[in-house]
Design a protein around this motif. Structure first.
Motif, PDB file in Angstrom:
ATOM      1  N   ALA A 128      -2.798  -4.166  -8.287  1.00  0.00           N
ATOM      2  CA  ALA A 128      -2.645  -3.473  -9.564  1.00  0.00           C
ATOM      3  C   ALA A 128      -1.475  -2.496  -9.494  1.00  0.00           C
ATOM      4  O   ALA A 128      -0.737  -2.325 -10.473  1.00  0.00           O
ATOM      5  N   SER A 129      -1.290  -1.883  -8.339  1.00  0.00           N
ATOM      6  CA  SER A 129      -0.159  -0.974  -8.147  1.00  0.00           C
ATOM      7  C   SER A 129       1.164  -1.718  -8.324  1.00  0.00           C
ATOM      8  O   SER A 129       2.105  -1.199  -8.947  1.00  0.00           O
ATOM      9  N   ALA A 130       1.245  -2.927  -7.782  1.00  0.00           N
ATOM     10  CA  ALA A 130       2.469  -3.731  -7.929  1.00  0.00           C
ATOM     11  C   ALA A 130       2.731  -4.037  -9.409  1.00  0.00           C
ATOM     12  O   ALA A 130       3.879  -3.987  -9.871  1.00  0.00           O
ATOM     13  N   ALA A 131       1.678  -4.339 -10.174  1.00  0.00           N
ATOM     14  CA  ALA A 131       1.834  -4.608 -11.604  1.00  0.00           C
ATOM     15  C   ALA A 131       2.300  -3.351 -12.345  1.00  0.00           C
ATOM     16  O   ALA A 131       3.118  -3.434 -13.275  1.00  0.00           O
ATOM     17  N   ILE A 132       1.810  -2.200 -11.928  1.00  0.00           N
ATOM     18  CA  ILE A 132       2.231  -0.943 -12.553  1.00  0.00           C
ATOM     19  C   ILE A 132       3.713  -0.684 -12.281  1.00  0.00           C
ATOM     20  O   ILE A 132       4.466  -0.272 -13.177  1.00  0.00           O
ATOM     21  N   HIS A 133       4.148  -0.924 -11.054  1.00  0.00           N
ATOM     22  CA  HIS A 133       5.564  -0.742 -10.719  1.00  0.00           C
ATOM     23  C   HIS A 133       6.448  -1.672 -11.556  1.00  0.00           C
ATOM     24  O   HIS A 133       7.532  -1.271 -12.004  1.00  0.00           O
ATOM     25  N   GLU A 134       5.988  -2.892 -11.782  1.00  0.00           N
ATOM     26  CA  GLU A 134       6.742  -3.835 -12.610  1.00  0.00           C
ATOM     27  C   GLU A 134       6.850  -3.331 -14.047  1.00  0.00           C
ATOM     28  O   GLU A 134       7.920  -3.407 -14.665  1.00  0.00           O
ATOM     29  N   LEU A 135       5.757  -2.828 -14.576  1.00  0.00           N
ATOM     30  CA  LEU A 135       5.776  -2.283 -15.936  1.00  0.00           C
ATOM     31  C   LEU A 135       6.708  -1.088 -16.053  1.00  0.00           C
ATOM     32  O   LEU A 135       7.442  -0.944 -17.037  1.00  0.00           O
ATOM     33  N   LEU A 136       6.698  -0.222 -15.052  1.00  0.00           N
ATOM     34  CA  LEU A 136       7.573   0.949 -15.071  1.00  0.00           C
ATOM     35  C   LEU A 136       9.038   0.551 -15.048  1.00  0.00           C
ATOM     36  O   LEU A 136       9.879   1.202 -15.660  1.00  0.00           O
ATOM     37  N   ALA A 137       9.342  -0.558 -14.338  1.00  0.00           N
ATOM     38  CA  ALA A 137      10.717  -1.040 -14.298  1.00  0.00           C
ATOM     39  C   ALA A 137      11.117  -1.677 -15.631  1.00  0.00           C
ATOM     40  O   ALA A 137      12.250  -1.511 -16.095  1.00  0.00           O
ATOM     41  N   ARG A 194       0.829  -1.208   0.000  1.00  0.00           N
ATOM     42  CA  ARG A 194       0.000   0.000   0.000  1.00  0.00           C
ATOM     43  C   ARG A 194       0.863   1.258   0.000  1.00  0.00           C
ATOM     44  O   ARG A 194       0.572   2.215  -0.707  1.00  0.00           O
ATOM     45  N   LEU A 195       1.926   1.259   0.791  1.00  0.00           N
ATOM     46  CA  LEU A 195       2.811   2.428   0.817  1.00  0.00           C
ATOM     47  C   LEU A 195       3.466   2.652  -0.546  1.00  0.00           C
ATOM     48  O   LEU A 195       3.753   3.797  -0.932  1.00  0.00           O
ATOM     49  N   ALA A 196       3.710   1.563  -1.282  1.00  0.00           N
ATOM     50  CA  ALA A 196       4.314   1.682  -2.618  1.00  0.00           C
ATOM     51  C   ALA A 196       3.403   2.442  -3.575  1.00  0.00           C
ATOM     52  O   ALA A 196       3.872   3.022  -4.559  1.00  0.00           O
TER      53      ALA A 196
END
Length: 366
Positions: free
Chosen positions: A254-263, A229-231
């Motif tokens: 979904a936020s975790a998936a977005i962070h993966e895509l950004l990486a 959640r903090l991410a």
């Protein structure tokens, strides 16, 4: 006096008092006589309300507690009554117009949770089923300040209720009240992951917790959930702006998936933001973000490279319809397959080379 005994002039004086070492006493000296605290003549007669909400039938009467008596409590707002509550908290029937919002309720979170549609739905439920859960308040300057139940008090006001059941608790100071409000907010059913992330951040800023483990302990949740959640607060600004406009737009997974895509695709922030915006504007599913982004990137790559992809194979047959050859195009590569067993592939290749050489010579003469 305990929280399970109705407050009357007799019981206020005759209630059994526990030892001072066990708990503090309620200081009611002179309050009943002065009219600051007044008992309800008939506590089992709930108030009647004649108004309706959104065309619904008149709301049902506010039902008294089923498991224990409820004392009616009225505090004159003009008098600064100072209370010292007993340690075991008490449930009271209090005036709705004597209840104030907590000053520790963040405005942005309140805006997200107190939308008119949600309050209207809750009011309909309370009108038909009664008040199932007490609000929680503390006494401040002769009035009641909410700890939990900000949506319920709004629903009660929309119904025109004059009284509401409340658990009156003692708080040693504002800091304890603020922490309690935060904990109750986090545990609210339907609260979004983003709203919880903001609560965790504020808990750290206010000094209630230093580490993610502290936060998990404070809010009785898993440390892994706290981390996810903090991410969400570290997402790019355009995506955070979308979340600010709708706290429940997507969750921590979904936020975790977005962070993966950004990486994986650091240069595709705009495209990833468009994928998130599809959830808001096109009712796309939040688990479709990754697939949509990868599909857009793949389509664009093919377009730029001039490779249109695979085409349907072409079949060459004899007059009787028997398959002799199969030709397939992939980009600029032609695959020619000899299908008939009696045909010699080397002879076919020589014939093809001869044909293309003749075609090339004819092209050069032109």
């Amino acid at each position: 006096m305990t929280g399970n005994t109705p407050l009357t002039p007799d019981t206020a004086q005759d209630a059994e008092k526990p030892p001072a070492s066990a708990r503090r006493q309620v200081k009611f000296s002179g309050l009943v006589n002065a009219g600051v605290i007044s008992p309800t003549p008939d506590i089992n007669s709930p108030p009647h309300f004649a108004n309706t909400l959104s065309g619904a039938a008149a709301p049902q009467q506010l039902q008294p507690l089923a498991d224990r008596p409820v004392a009616a409590l009225t505090i004159d707002a003009t008098q600064k009554a100072e209370w010292e509550l007993v340690e075991n908290e008490s449930v009271r029937l209090i005036d709705v117009d004597m209840v104030d919002d907590s000053p520790f309720q963040p405005e942005d979170e309140a805006r997200d949770r107190y939308n008119s549609e949600g309050i209207d739905d809750l009011a309909h439920t309370m009108a038909s089923a009664g008040q199932k859960e007490n609000i929680i308040v503390r006494v401040v300057n002769g009035r009641f300040e909410l700890i939990a139940g900000h949506r319920r008090i709004r629903a009660a006001r929309s119904l025109g209720w004059a009284k509401i059941k409340a658990l009156v608790v003692g708080m040693k100071d504002d800091l304890e009240a603020e922490k309690s409000v935060m904990v109750h907010n986090e545990g609210t059913q339907g609260n979004s992951d983003y709203a919880k992330a903001k609560l965790y951040q504020r808990a750290k800023q206010r000094g209630f917790a230093k580490t993610q483990a502290d936060i998990a302990h404070m809010f009785a949740t898993k440390q892994a959930s706290v981390s996810k959640r903090l991410a969400m607060l570290e997402l790019p600004t355009p995506i955070l702006n979308l979340l600010e406009s709708q706290f429940d737009l997507f969750g921590m997974n979904a936020s975790a998936a977005i962070h993966e895509l950004l990486a994986e695709l650091p240069s595709e922030t705009d495209l990833i933001t468009k994928a998130v915006a599809r959830i808001k504007h096109e009712n796309a599913k939040e688990n479709s973000i990754r697939g949509w982004v990868l599909q857009m990137v793949q389509s664009r790559t093919k377009l730029l490279s001039g490779k249109p992809g695979k085409t349907k194979p072409k079949v060459i047959t004899d007059p009787a319809g028997r398959q002799l050859y199969t030709a397939k195009l992939e980009g600029r590569v032609i695959t020619f397959r000899v299908s008939a067993a009696e045909l010699d592939p080397s002879v076919t290749l020589d014939a093809m080379v001869e044909y293309f050489q003749a075609a090339a010579k004819g092209k050069s003469k032109e």
